[in-house]
Every structure is written in structure tokens, then in C-alpha cells.
Design an enzyme around this catalytic site. Sequence first.
Site, PDB file in Angstrom:
ATOM      1  N   CYS A   1      -0.771  48.333 -24.124  1.00  0.00           N
ATOM      2  CA  CYS A   1      -0.541  49.363 -22.954  1.00  0.00           C
ATOM      3  C   CYS A   1      -0.028  50.596 -23.236  1.00  0.00           C
ATOM      4  O   CYS A   1       0.565  50.772 -24.287  1.00  0.00           O
ATOM      5  CB  CYS A   1      -0.090  48.646 -21.707  1.00  0.00           C
ATOM      6  SG  CYS A   1       1.654  48.308 -22.126  1.00  0.00           S
TER       7      CYS A   1
ATOM      8  N   CYS B   1       2.364  55.070 -26.116  1.00  0.00           N
ATOM      9  CA  CYS B   1       2.557  53.922 -26.955  1.00  0.00           C
ATOM     10  C   CYS B   1       1.611  53.647 -27.858  1.00  0.00           C
ATOM     11  O   CYS B   1       1.473  52.976 -28.865  1.00  0.00           O
ATOM     12  CB  CYS B   1       3.030  52.870 -26.257  1.00  0.00           C
ATOM     13  SG  CYS B   1       4.547  53.126 -24.989  1.00  0.00           S
TER      14      CYS B   1
END
Length: 464
Positions: A445, A124
Site C-alpha cells: 500500500c 511507500c
Amino acid sequence: MNALSKVGLRSHTQTSLLARGLSTSVSREAKANNAGSKNIVLVDGVRTPFLMSSTAYKSLMPHDLQRYALIGLANKLGLDKSIVDYICMGTVIQEVKTSNIAREAALGAGFSDRIPSHTVTMACISSNVAISTCAGLMNAGVYDVCIAGGAEFMSDVPIRHSRKMRQFLLKINKAKSVGARLSLLAEIRPDFFNPELPAIAEFSTNETMGHSADRLAATFGVSRKEQDDFSRKSHQNAADARDKGYLSDIIPVKVPKSKDFITEDNGIRVSSEAQMAKLKAAFIKPHGTVTAANSSYLTDGASACLLMTEEKAKQYGFKPKAYLRAYTYVSQDPKDQLLLGPAYATPKVLAQAGLNLSDIDVLEYHEAFAGQILANIKAMDSDKFAQDTMGLKQKTGAIDMNKLNNWGGSLSIGHPFGATGVRLAMHTANRMIHEDGQFGLIAACAAGGQGVGMIMERHPDATL
């Protein structure tokens, strides 16, 4: 210390820090002023509208979306493509036909075939890696003008044959005669036809990210209501920002065979508390607290931004929006701490920049799940977590929720894995200008128990 950490907080920054009375920060800044360090600036950036997968982009390919972003960036800035030295793009689930999406998109967007282009992946935070890759190259004196970005296309992910079928097809291909090929047909078994579907799960633990988010929320005591309330606020903030014209990084996209331009994200939906409460647990059933409404959704989209040394930006007449002052990447246990990247990255990047959490005016944190972001917020405000788990002397501190994701986040706007990092950077830069802030902090994250922290500073010439 990485390359940009050495850039430090100089000139305009040092004056502003002195005005705030941050003697410790100024001292750290002075130590970071190594000879040869350069000011790296974010000139501007764009993104396609972020769309829920299997909607208007479904007939495209990933490099098409990235190409739209590159063309949109060049058009927005009136960019002479010949001045670009290097292009780096992030993506996660690669299309095998265009594994180096940066190169194919750049060629398709009309950039010179003499411009090297490469693709990076770090789940991500892939476009954060693209940004820092370009910044590191520029700080090292290799290049002066780079484009970073990323794309994700969840409408058509690669679905593979089973390993048995793949091995069988390779054997068929190597057979030297029709007879040899026909004899191999007897080896086929029914289970050869079972496809391998990609899953958003950890390879090391085989656990989906949603399960991890549910466990994390339970560990930090994040209630279902807290998650629903946070998600609803994300959608409301995004809707307000859209309606007020704040999401100026979006470029219109016209899909082939369509009459109209796509101009807005299509996943922003403000639901009532009662509507959200009706949804059932999506992962840990029946008692989990993570639902479809308080999770980010599968999204198609792309982004791109122009990065330069400040010297080159002045030479070419650009007015940058922000300095990139510091960045760091962190990594933890991918099972119990999979989604705690922001809690680890925030204090680390603040220390590199010589700043405190209270010095940050704009916070842009990736919202994978409402439970995930709220757990990180609670972790950062916990002395016990800081001391017992992170090995710090004291907690990072309480997040000022009035500074956090004021224009919405991944829960509402969407989360194309490879593109979100640049979206976070542009929200940070544009919010600093709009809200008259000086410093912005990005944290996210990523799969594998990893994370990123970045600090940007508003440029004195910045305008919306």
C-alpha cells in the site's frame, strides 16, 4: 496493459506452467507474447542496514545513504559502471539541496556523468516505481542496463518556516536598500515563527496513516491480539533470518568518524506477548488497537538493484536471480480505503500474469501496520468485499500464511519509504531460490490510497 504485462510468461515459464497443467495461464501467455517484448531480469540487489531514525546514520544526508547502496551494488557484482545506461531512484521526503537524489548519489558513487539519473516518488512504493520505470524503458528498447533503488532519511526531515515568514524573507531579499529592509521588520508578528513540521498524514483528508490503520482494523474485525501476534511473528522471522544469514542483501556501511561497520538492521526486537499487551493505543485513544509495537517505525536506509534485458545479462556473464513478469498500480479512496492497495493489486496482477493465488510460492507484502496487512488478508478472502466493493465475481482467496514474509517485514526490518520496494524484490528473489519456489508476488500500500502488485519468476540460472 503496461509494458511489462506484455512480456508474458514464456519459454522456461511456459514449460513450467504446462507441467502444472495451467492451460488457461498458457493461453494468456500466448496472447501476451507480442513481438518486441523482452525478458527483463533482476540480476541482484543490495541495501544498507535499515536503522531507526536518529541513530547511527543521523549525521549523514540522504544521498550519502543512496551512494552507499550504489557503491555496494557495484562492489558486490564487480560491475563495470560504464555499462549502465540509466539510473532511477525513489524517495519521498526530499532534501531540498539534493532534490534529484539519483543524480547526486550516482555522481558521488563514481558513475559517469554521462549516465542520466532521475528521482521518482509514489510514497511507500517509490522504489517499485523506480523498478518499473527502468523495466519499461528497457522493454521499449531505449536502454538495456539500468539501476533502480531508493532512499529515505527520517533523521533530518526538512522543517520549513511558516508561509508568512517565507513570504517575509522573500520580501526582505527583494528590498533594494538597508532602509527598506529595516522598515519591513515592523511587519513581523509572533506567529511568523511557528514552524511547519512534516507529518505522515494525507493531504486530502488530514488524517494520519495510523488513524486510518486503526479504522481499517476495526472495519475488518482485526483484534489487538491478532495485530500483536502478527507483529511479534514478523520480528521473530526477521531475527531468525538474520541469525541464519538469509538477509544477504545487506551491505556493511561505515559511517564517517565511526570505528566499526554497521552490518545489521537495528529495529528487530522480539518482545513477549505480555510486553506488547502493556502498550497503549498510539492513535485513536484510549480504545484504538494500533500501538507502537504493531506499527512500522521511522527508518533510515537505501537500496539499489541491477536490472537488465536477459540478452545483455548473458552477454556480460551475469546470472540473474529472477524475471520481472508483471506489475500493476492501483488507486482507491484515500479516506476509507487508504491502506487497501494489496487487496486491489493482488487479483489484478495475478490476472495479468494468468496465475492464481495458489500458483504463488513466495508472498512479500509490505507491513505498514499489522492491522493494515491483516485487514488486507481478510478483504482478499471475502466474497462480500470482492463483489460489493471491488466489483469482482469472486474473492481472491485465502493467503497461505506459511508463504508470507518468512524473513520478516517492514514491522521488524524497518520501512525507509523510498527503499522498501527493492527490499521486497530482493526478499522475493532470494526466498524463491532458498525455498525452491517458482513465482513470487509483491504487494504494498502507499499514501494517497495507492498500491502496487508485482510478479517475479525465479530464473533458471539463479543462485544465492
